[in-house]
Structures are given as C-alpha cells and as structure tokens.
Design an enzyme around this catalytic site. Structure first.
Site, short mmCIF file in Angstrom:
data_model
loop_
_atom_site.label_atom_id
_atom_site.label_comp_id
_atom_site.label_asym_id
_atom_site.label_seq_id
_atom_site.Cartn_x
_atom_site.Cartn_y
_atom_site.Cartn_z
N CYS A 1 51.82 47.14 39.84
CA CYS A 1 50.78 46.49 39.04
C CYS A 1 51.31 46.11 37.65
O CYS A 1 51.86 46.95 36.95
CB CYS A 1 49.55 47.39 38.90
SG CYS A 1 48.26 46.59 37.95
N ASN B 1 57.01 40.93 50.73
CA ASN B 1 55.76 40.40 50.17
C ASN B 1 56.06 39.40 49.05
O ASN B 1 57.01 39.57 48.29
CB ASN B 1 54.92 41.58 49.63
CG ASN B 1 53.75 41.13 48.76
OD1 ASN B 1 53.68 41.45 47.58
ND2 ASN B 1 52.83 40.38 49.34
N GLY B 2 55.24 38.37 49.03
CA GLY B 2 55.34 37.36 47.97
C GLY B 2 55.49 35.97 48.53
O GLY B 2 56.49 35.65 49.17
N GLN C 1 45.54 53.03 48.48
CA GLN C 1 46.59 52.96 47.46
C GLN C 1 46.16 53.69 46.19
O GLN C 1 45.08 53.44 45.66
CB GLN C 1 46.92 51.51 47.11
CG GLN C 1 48.12 51.44 46.17
CD GLN C 1 48.41 50.04 45.65
OE1 GLN C 1 47.59 49.45 44.95
NE2 GLN C 1 49.57 49.51 45.98
N LYS D 1 54.68 50.65 46.97
CA LYS D 1 54.79 49.20 46.78
C LYS D 1 55.40 48.95 45.41
O LYS D 1 54.88 49.42 44.39
CB LYS D 1 53.41 48.55 46.89
CG LYS D 1 53.44 47.03 46.81
CD LYS D 1 52.20 46.44 47.47
CE LYS D 1 52.06 44.95 47.25
NZ LYS D 1 51.64 44.62 45.88
N ARG E 1 47.44 36.71 48.39
CA ARG E 1 46.63 35.54 48.01
C ARG E 1 46.40 34.58 49.16
O ARG E 1 45.37 33.91 49.21
CB ARG E 1 47.29 34.83 46.82
CG ARG E 1 47.23 35.66 45.53
CD ARG E 1 48.17 35.12 44.49
NE ARG E 1 49.53 35.12 44.99
CZ ARG E 1 50.56 34.52 44.42
NH1 ARG E 1 50.37 33.86 43.29
NH2 ARG E 1 51.77 34.59 44.93
C1 LIG Z 1 43.84 39.54 42.31
C2 LIG Z 1 45.02 40.38 42.69
C3 LIG Z 1 44.88 41.77 42.78
C4 LIG Z 1 45.97 42.56 43.14
N1 LIG Z 1 45.80 43.90 43.25
C5 LIG Z 1 46.83 44.70 43.66
C6 LIG Z 1 46.66 46.11 43.84
O1 LIG Z 1 45.57 46.67 43.65
N2 LIG Z 1 47.74 46.82 44.22
C7 LIG Z 1 48.98 46.25 44.45
O2 LIG Z 1 49.93 46.94 44.80
N3 LIG Z 1 49.14 44.91 44.31
C8 LIG Z 1 48.11 44.14 43.93
N4 LIG Z 1 48.28 42.78 43.82
C9 LIG Z 1 49.57 42.17 44.21
C10 LIG Z 1 49.55 41.70 45.65
O3 LIG Z 1 49.36 42.78 46.56
C11 LIG Z 1 50.86 40.97 46.03
O4 LIG Z 1 51.93 41.84 45.79
C12 LIG Z 1 51.10 39.70 45.21
O5 LIG Z 1 49.90 38.95 45.08
C13 LIG Z 1 52.18 38.84 45.88
O6 LIG Z 1 51.83 38.51 47.20
P1 LIG Z 1 51.21 37.07 47.61
O7 LIG Z 1 52.20 36.04 47.19
O8 LIG Z 1 51.01 37.16 49.12
O9 LIG Z 1 49.92 36.92 46.86
C14 LIG Z 1 47.22 41.96 43.43
C15 LIG Z 1 47.36 40.57 43.33
C16 LIG Z 1 46.28 39.79 42.98
C17 LIG Z 1 46.46 38.28 42.91
#
Ligand SMILES: Cc1cc2nc3c(=O)[nH]c(=O)nc-3n(C[C@H](O)[C@H](O)[C@H](O)COP(=O)(O)O)c2cc1C
Length: 341
Positions: free
Chosen positions: A119, A219-220, A80, A158, A244
């Site tokens: 982000c 996602n989410g 990414q 994304k 997560r």
């Molecule tokens: C610690 C952390 C780091 C993340 N880093 C990125 C990243 O580098 N690129 C990205 O597109 N999303 C990043 N995200 C977002 C996640 O990919 C995801 O979209 C978000 O956590 C929601 O999904 P979940 O409910 O399964 O956690 C990050 C999230 C967390 C908590």
C-alpha cells in the site's frame, strides 16, 4: 497453482482493493470465474484493539469486522492484514483463524492470511506499514515469521517492485519472506514512488519468480486475456491477480477462464451489463443498508456504464439519486435510449 494445499486450478485471482473488493464485489468476481479472492485490507491493530474495547463490539459499531467477514461459499479466499508490528499482525491473524473475536461477522475463517507490503498511501506508509515495510526487510521478515508461527493457515504477502526506482528490492525481499515461511508472494510491478502511474515493470516479477521456490503471482496492468497470456509468458508466474480490470467488469474473469481453457469468449450483451450492474447495486444496499449502499454503488455503476451511449449524463443523475428506485429508473432510461438531454 497451489498455495500450500489450496489448489487454484487456473491461477485466476481477484486482487485486494480497499473500498471496492467487499463481499458483493467478490461474489461477482467469483460468479464469473475468479477462483480466489482477497478482502480489502484490514488493520491488524484495529482488530486487536477492538478486543480490548470496554463497550460491546457490535456489528453496528465496528468498522473493522465487516471488512474481515468471510462467507462459506467465498472459500478459498484470503483476508489481508496491514501492520508493521509483528506481535499485532500475528495476534490479528490468530483472531481471524479462530473466528472467535468480538464483533466477527464471519461464517468461517479465511483460507489464507495475506500481509500487505504494497500500500502506497501516505497515512499507511507514515506508520511504517504497507510498502514502507519494503524499506525494512528485517522487520518485514519478522512480521511474516511471527504470523506464520501464530497460525496454521498459510500466510502470503503482497509486495511492490520496491520503494522507488533506486531501491528495487522485490527479489531479495521475496527470498527473505519465503525463508520466513510465506506460502506465496504476489508482486505488483510498480514502485511505491509510482503509486498507480506509469507501467508495471513485469521484469521484476520474473526476477522474483527466479529468486524463490514458492508460487509467485503476477499483478499489474492485466485488463484482458492477452495481457494475462503475456504476463504468464514474460514472467513465468504461477498465477495472476486482477484489480482495476475487474472494476465494473467481472466478466474479465470469464474471459481469462475461457482463454485458460482454450474456449471462445463471448462478451456480455448490453442487457446483461445493465442487469448485473443493478444486481451489484442491490447487493450493496442489502449488505450495507440503503444510505451506505447507495453511496457506494455510485462508483460501481459508473464503472459498469462506462463507454455506453448517454453514460456521462446517467452518471450525473446517479450522483444525485438517493433511493434504489431512482437508480433503477436511471439505468432503465439509459437502457431504453433516453439520454437525459
Ligand atoms: C482503489 C484501489 C484500492 C487498492 N487497495 C489495495 C489493498 O487494500 N491491498 C493491496 O494489497 N493492494 C491494493 N490495491 C492495489 C491492487 O491490488 C493492485 O496491486 C494494483 O491496482 C495493480 O493491479 P491492476 O493493474 O490490476 O489494477 C488497490 C488498488 C486500487 C486502485
């Protein structure tokens, strides 16, 4: 699900996680059933600037190249990129595709280039990058168009639901990005304003799915197989990404695979949890050296041990530990029922 020609049978993917989804984490996710993984986000500009650096770019000096490193057995996976200047993102993508950039640690190029438009961090959106691109759909589409033009491998994006609740624009933006050549869109159903709070709004994912022809990944808030089933049912998405829910729990992918194939899922025993947690810690130390590996394994171990009897005290002890030997002893003591009283 298919991303261009890449088949992802059950659509079960690991999401990008900066500071977390390094290759040790991705290998664990893969081992338990993730069919597709995404690297931590990598600065397109940093990758490009390293090529201009007068001093030699070595594995010890570069911070960027290790983030973009791909091992053969990891394929199919995406690296990414984040960036708001089309020429930098496109150039960085060609470097990754050729795998001939200075400092590369990749055995092979990634299968896919993913572009970060989600982000929410202040230092990223302050530069117009990450989710700030959602506020400028013309520029966002130009980043995708130039990148698609520059490489042969598929380019995916994304995104979030939108910048804030008054500017939810994921469906319109996704359409523009698809028209610009994106091969898949992953939607995190929160706005930038929400950061990681509140609930992801899956109705936005459904709206995106209805707006575009290319695959849409939901996602989410997927933390178990039932969440995944609801995500598919409520949104009609083609695949799912877990972030997560995989922290300290690579078994979530085994659970999702079992559900996808109608098999019974047996959660890991405590013994297996301890063994995999230690294996993860060893992997980090092997990959990053003892000092960095130990510092980084602390958060992973506290996720793995979460909810176990005596875990809070063990976590405190792990925070003080400075060698792998000490960490092994702490985990062994926890396993044997010593609660650090
Ligand atoms: C610690 C952390 C780091 C993340 N880093 C990125 C990243 O580098 N690129 C990205 O597109 N999303 C990043 N995200 C977002 C996640 O990919 C995801 O979209 C978000 O956590 C929601 O999904 P979940 O409910 O399964 O956690 C990050 C999230 C967390 C908590």
């Amino acid at each position: 699900m298919k991303i261009a020609d890449i088949e992802i049978k059950n659509g079960i993917c690991l999401a990008p996680l900066a500071g977390v989804s390094d290759r040790t984490f991705r290998a664990m996710a893969r081992r338990f059933g993730a069919e597709y993984t995404v690297s931590e986000m990598v600065s397109a500009k940093a990758l490009c600037y390293e090529q201009l650096c007068k001093r030699p770019v070595t594995a010890e000096r570069t911070k960027t190249a290790p983030l973009a490193a791909v091992r053969r057995e990891e394929l199919p996976m995406a690296v990414q990129l984040f960036g708001a200047e089309p020429e930098f993102v496109a150039r960085a993508a060609t470097l990754l595709e050729s795998n001939e950039y200075r400092g590369t640690l990749s055995e092979v190029p990634p299968s896919v280039i993913d572009i970060n438009m989600g982000c929410p961090m202040a230092k990223i959106v302050g530069n117009g990058e990450g989710s700030a691109l959602m506020k400028d759909p013309v520029l966002a589409a130009s980043v995708v168009r130039e990148t698609v033009k520059a490489v042969k491998i598929p380019v995916t994006v994304k995104i979030r639901a939108g910048w804030d609740r008054d500017s939810i624009n994921a469906p319109e933006l996704a359409k523009r990005l698809a028209d610009a050549g994106a091969s898949m869109i992953c939607v995190h159903g929160r706005t930038r304003e929400q950061m990681y709070t509140g609930k992801a709004d899956w109705s936005i994912i459904r709206a995106v799915k209805q707006a575009v022809e290319i695959p849409v990944v939901g996602n989410g808030d997927i933390f178990c197989a039932d969440d995944a089933r609801r995500m598919y049912e409520e949104t009609g998405c083609d695949g799912i990404m877990v972030a997560r829910g995989a922290q300290g729990n690579p078994w979530i992918f085994a659970e999702l695979q079992a559900a996808a194939e109608g098999r019974e899922y047996t959660p890991p025993t405590a013994e297996e949890r301890f063994a995999v947690a230690l294996e993860h810690a060893h992997g980090l130390v092997e990959d990053k050296g003892e000092r960095v590996g130990i510092a980084e394994c602390r958060k992973h171990l506290s996720w793995y041990l979460h909810g176990m009897r005596g875990a809070a005290a063990a976590r405190n002890a792990i925070m003080q530990a400075s060698s792998m030997q000490e960490i092994e002893q702490i985990v062994k003591d926890l396993r044997d029922g010593a609660h650090f009283l």
